[in-house]
Write a protein that holds these residues in place. Structure first.
Motif, PDB file in Angstrom:
ATOM      1  N   GLU A 230       0.790  -1.300  -0.046  1.00  0.00           N
ATOM      2  CA  GLU A 230       0.041  -0.060   0.080  1.00  0.00           C
ATOM      3  C   GLU A 230       1.070   1.060  -0.052  1.00  0.00           C
ATOM      4  O   GLU A 230       0.569   2.200  -0.832  1.00  0.00           O
ATOM      5  N   ARG A 231       1.890   1.175   0.883  1.00  0.00           N
ATOM      6  CA  ARG A 231       2.659   2.449   0.987  1.00  0.00           C
ATOM      7  C   ARG A 231       3.492   2.726  -0.282  1.00  0.00           C
ATOM      8  O   ARG A 231       3.461   3.900  -0.885  1.00  0.00           O
ATOM      9  N   SER A 232       4.006   1.693  -0.947  1.00  0.00           N
ATOM     10  CA  SER A 232       4.782   1.782  -2.280  1.00  0.00           C
ATOM     11  C   SER A 232       3.953   2.448  -3.349  1.00  0.00           C
ATOM     12  O   SER A 232       4.226   3.294  -4.118  1.00  0.00           O
ATOM     13  N   LEU A 233       2.708   1.750  -3.473  1.00  0.00           N
ATOM     14  CA  LEU A 233       1.855   2.256  -4.314  1.00  0.00           C
ATOM     15  C   LEU A 233       1.373   3.675  -4.190  1.00  0.00           C
ATOM     16  O   LEU A 233       1.128   4.481  -5.094  1.00  0.00           O
ATOM     17  N   SER A 234       1.192   3.923  -2.772  1.00  0.00           N
ATOM     18  CA  SER A 234       0.835   5.514  -2.511  1.00  0.00           C
ATOM     19  C   SER A 234       1.801   6.226  -2.731  1.00  0.00           C
ATOM     20  O   SER A 234       1.619   7.512  -3.433  1.00  0.00           O
ATOM     21  N   GLU A 235       3.165   6.020  -2.460  1.00  0.00           N
ATOM     22  CA  GLU A 235       4.065   6.937  -2.973  1.00  0.00           C
ATOM     23  C   GLU A 235       4.517   7.230  -4.426  1.00  0.00           C
ATOM     24  O   GLU A 235       4.709   8.277  -5.043  1.00  0.00           O
ATOM     25  N   ALA A 236       4.163   5.878  -5.271  1.00  0.00           N
ATOM     26  CA  ALA A 236       4.207   5.992  -6.758  1.00  0.00           C
ATOM     27  C   ALA A 236       3.109   6.706  -7.318  1.00  0.00           C
ATOM     28  O   ALA A 236       3.529   7.624  -8.313  1.00  0.00           O
ATOM     29  N   ARG A 237       2.111   6.738  -6.669  1.00  0.00           N
ATOM     30  CA  ARG A 237       0.968   7.788  -7.219  1.00  0.00           C
ATOM     31  C   ARG A 237       1.168   9.031  -6.773  1.00  0.00           C
ATOM     32  O   ARG A 237       0.880   9.965  -7.534  1.00  0.00           O
ATOM     33  N   THR A 238       1.681   9.406  -5.627  1.00  0.00           N
ATOM     34  CA  THR A 238       2.144  10.878  -5.403  1.00  0.00           C
ATOM     35  C   THR A 238       3.302  11.292  -6.273  1.00  0.00           C
ATOM     36  O   THR A 238       2.849  12.463  -6.780  1.00  0.00           O
ATOM     37  N   ILE A 239       4.248  10.422  -6.533  1.00  0.00           N
ATOM     38  CA  ILE A 239       4.959  10.790  -7.740  1.00  0.00           C
ATOM     39  C   ILE A 239       4.368  11.157  -8.902  1.00  0.00           C
ATOM     40  O   ILE A 239       4.822  12.244  -9.688  1.00  0.00           O
ATOM     41  N   ALA A 240       3.476  10.326  -9.469  1.00  0.00           N
ATOM     42  CA  ALA A 240       2.812  10.618 -10.644  1.00  0.00           C
ATOM     43  C   ALA A 240       1.981  11.634 -10.871  1.00  0.00           C
ATOM     44  O   ALA A 240       1.612  12.246 -11.890  1.00  0.00           O
ATOM     45  N   LEU A 241       1.668  12.364  -9.671  1.00  0.00           N
ATOM     46  CA  LEU A 241       0.788  13.536  -9.615  1.00  0.00           C
ATOM     47  C   LEU A 241       1.446  14.746 -10.457  1.00  0.00           C
ATOM     48  O   LEU A 241       0.692  15.384 -11.087  1.00  0.00           O
ATOM     49  N   ALA A 242       2.760  14.769 -10.480  1.00  0.00           N
ATOM     50  CA  ALA A 242       3.531  15.946 -11.345  1.00  0.00           C
ATOM     51  C   ALA A 242       3.300  15.708 -12.608  1.00  0.00           C
ATOM     52  O   ALA A 242       3.164  16.846 -13.298  1.00  0.00           O
ATOM     53  N   GLY A 243       2.925  14.857 -13.287  1.00  0.00           N
ATOM     54  CA  GLY A 243       2.525  14.653 -14.895  1.00  0.00           C
ATOM     55  C   GLY A 243       1.210  14.372 -14.981  1.00  0.00           C
ATOM     56  O   GLY A 243       0.910  14.408 -16.174  1.00  0.00           O
ATOM     57  N   ALA A 244       0.359  14.249 -14.183  1.00  0.00           N
ATOM     58  CA  ALA A 244      -0.866  13.992 -14.359  1.00  0.00           C
ATOM     59  C   ALA A 244      -1.661  15.394 -14.774  1.00  0.00           C
ATOM     60  O   ALA A 244      -1.655  16.308 -14.138  1.00  0.00           O
ATOM     61  N   PRO A 245      -2.560  15.118 -15.675  1.00  0.00           N
ATOM     62  CA  PRO A 245      -3.503  16.165 -16.044  1.00  0.00           C
ATOM     63  C   PRO A 245      -4.475  16.431 -14.624  1.00  0.00           C
ATOM     64  O   PRO A 245      -4.693  15.535 -13.866  1.00  0.00           O
ATOM     65  N   GLY A 246      -5.247  17.723 -14.583  1.00  0.00           N
ATOM     66  CA  GLY A 246      -5.989  18.215 -13.535  1.00  0.00           C
ATOM     67  C   GLY A 246      -6.986  17.130 -12.909  1.00  0.00           C
ATOM     68  O   GLY A 246      -6.627  17.006 -11.565  1.00  0.00           O
ATOM     69  N   GLU A 247      -7.689  16.720 -13.413  1.00  0.00           N
ATOM     70  CA  GLU A 247      -8.917  15.828 -12.643  1.00  0.00           C
ATOM     71  C   GLU A 247      -8.178  14.396 -12.060  1.00  0.00           C
ATOM     72  O   GLU A 247      -8.384  13.908 -11.070  1.00  0.00           O
ATOM     73  N   LEU A 248      -7.460  13.861 -13.105  1.00  0.00           N
ATOM     74  CA  LEU A 248      -6.612  12.567 -12.606  1.00  0.00           C
ATOM     75  C   LEU A 248      -5.610  13.033 -11.793  1.00  0.00           C
ATOM     76  O   LEU A 248      -5.657  12.087 -10.447  1.00  0.00           O
ATOM     77  N   ALA A 249      -5.075  14.179 -11.734  1.00  0.00           N
ATOM     78  CA  ALA A 249      -4.304  14.426 -10.505  1.00  0.00           C
ATOM     79  C   ALA A 249      -4.882  14.497  -9.015  1.00  0.00           C
ATOM     80  O   ALA A 249      -4.553  13.686  -8.191  1.00  0.00           O
ATOM     81  N   ARG A 250      -6.124  14.931  -9.356  1.00  0.00           N
ATOM     82  CA  ARG A 250      -6.780  15.052  -8.070  1.00  0.00           C
ATOM     83  C   ARG A 250      -7.247  13.588  -7.525  1.00  0.00           C
ATOM     84  O   ARG A 250      -7.392  13.326  -6.195  1.00  0.00           O
ATOM     85  N   LEU A 251      -7.568  12.778  -8.478  1.00  0.00           N
ATOM     86  CA  LEU A 251      -8.213  11.485  -8.079  1.00  0.00           C
ATOM     87  C   LEU A 251      -6.742  10.710  -7.485  1.00  0.00           C
ATOM     88  O   LEU A 251      -7.019  10.065  -6.673  1.00  0.00           O
ATOM     89  N   LEU A 252      -5.632  10.709  -8.312  1.00  0.00           N
ATOM     90  CA  LEU A 252      -4.417  10.087  -7.841  1.00  0.00           C
ATOM     91  C   LEU A 252      -3.945  10.492  -6.440  1.00  0.00           C
ATOM     92  O   LEU A 252      -3.665   9.823  -5.561  1.00  0.00           O
ATOM     93  N   ALA A 253      -4.199  11.842  -6.079  1.00  0.00           N
ATOM     94  CA  ALA A 253      -3.980  12.318  -4.783  1.00  0.00           C
ATOM     95  C   ALA A 253      -4.764  11.806  -3.768  1.00  0.00           C
ATOM     96  O   ALA A 253      -4.250  11.396  -2.586  1.00  0.00           O
ATOM     97  N   SER A 254      -6.214  11.553  -3.987  1.00  0.00           N
ATOM     98  CA  SER A 254      -7.066  11.088  -3.081  1.00  0.00           C
ATOM     99  C   SER A 254      -6.734   9.737  -2.933  1.00  0.00           C
ATOM    100  O   SER A 254      -6.675   9.176  -1.750  1.00  0.00           O
TER     101      SER A 254
END
Length: 180
Positions: free
Chosen positions: A136-160
């Protein structure tokens, strides 16, 4: 006032310059200028990011299922967390639905694709919970890193979803997580 040569640049200004140059190199990439990689591949960046996120959620679900199967006494404790991960998969997949493809249906992935790197479930329940928390932690960290390149709505979803994964990791390893 006579002109004098400035003293050598400070370490801070050198580091800032190096960081700026590295950032510029990352932004320009290695393309030949013949079009964006998204148009070359015919698949948008957002869609690729969503497919990756769905696949990662599916693997995490498989990890939850494997842990529950190996340790039936943990199934009730894991059920609400697994349910949340399934909801994340559906939310991430819903905008990826193509015409004629039902909303929320997962994109194609290998049927037996393992639970986070194919690791077997540890034999002791507390170790199994720790391994699941690490996933869970590894995936959470990977998704947090992915936020930088994600378009707006997807970035919000990934952050959540990343925040929820961090909470899951905490609940899986905290004594409070033992309570129903």
């Amino acid at each position: 006032m006579p002109w004098t040569l400035p003293s050598r640049p400070s370490r801070r200004s050198l580091l800032a310059g190096a960081a700026g140059a590295a950032g510029a190199a990352l932004l320009t990439g290695c393309s030949d200028g013949g079009g964006s990689p998204d148009t070359d591949a015919g698949i948008s960046l957002e869609r690729r990011m969503r497919e990756t996120a769905v696949r990662d959620s599916r693997r995490l679900l498989e990890r939850y299922d494997a842990t529950s199967a190996a340790h039936p006494a943990l199934a009730a404790r894991l059920a609400p967390l697994r349910s949340a991960v399934a909801a994340h998969e559906t939310a991430l997949a819903s905008a990826d639905a193509a015409p004629g493809k039902p909303s929320g249906s997962p994109s194609s992935a290998p049927a037996g694709a393992l639970a986070v790197s194919g690791e077997p479930v540890p034999p002791k329940p507390d170790e199994a919970l720790t391994a699941l928390a690490d996933a869970e932690r590894s995936l959470s960290e990977a998704r947090t890193i992915a936020l930088a390149g994600a378009p707006g709505e997807l970035a919000r979803l990934l952050a959540s979803v990343a925040a929820c994964g961090a909470v899951h990791a905490y609940l899986l390893t905290s004594p409070q997580g033992d309570k129903p």
